[in-house]
Write an enzyme that holds these catalytic residues in place. Sequence first.
Site, PDB file in Angstrom:
ATOM      1  N   CYS A   1      -0.220   0.912  -1.527  1.00 20.92           N
ATOM      2  CA  CYS A   1       0.687   2.051  -1.326  1.00 20.92           C
ATOM      3  C   CYS A   1       2.006   1.872  -2.082  1.00 20.92           C
ATOM      4  O   CYS A   1       3.070   2.275  -1.615  1.00 20.92           O
ATOM      5  CB  CYS A   1       0.943   2.288   0.160  1.00 20.92           C
ATOM      6  SG  CYS A   1      -0.549   2.691   1.076  1.00 20.92           S
ATOM      7  N   ALA A   2       1.923   1.219  -3.221  1.00 17.13           N
ATOM      8  CA  ALA A   2       3.130   0.948  -4.014  1.00 17.13           C
ATOM      9  C   ALA A   2       2.884   1.289  -5.485  1.00 17.13           C
ATOM     10  O   ALA A   2       3.213   0.529  -6.383  1.00 17.13           O
ATOM     11  CB  ALA A   2       3.532  -0.514  -3.861  1.00 17.13           C
TER      12      ALA A   2
END
Length: 158
Positions: A113-114
């Site tokens: 999620c980055a």
Amino acid sequence: EMIEYVTRETATFAEVPHKFEAGTVNAGGAVALAKAIEYIQEIGLDNIEKNDDSLAQTMIEGMKKIPYLHIIGNDDYKKHCGIVTFTIDGVHPHDIASILDTEKIAVRAGHHCAQPLMQKLGVGSTARASCYFYNTQQEVEIFLEKLKLVRCWMGFKE
């Protein structure tokens, strides 16, 4: 409190935001959270931090000895909180995770999620090993031994 009035034929809902707060209070969750907090307090945050640092130090020192492995981010173990993100030349992180899984070692793989950070670092995905107070030095050493073999298991000649 989400409903003002209910009959067999109809219901009158409360005004926003109350109408979205359905259900009974999660009493079991509150009790479990309290017990979890007590458990962590019994162990002690200082003890957890010391153990995390020790495990991360062992992990990072061992990973630095693997020439085709790249630690993503700072290599100061105190900046990792027991979490080390890495790549292995020529091996997709999902393959790393699958191979280690066959050895009963769980790591995460993906973009975590980055995506903006991954773009900035120039990597599409990474593998991530995490340890916590329930892990041992022996487990980290086993992880490092298996990690050294990942490329061989993928068919690379070292």
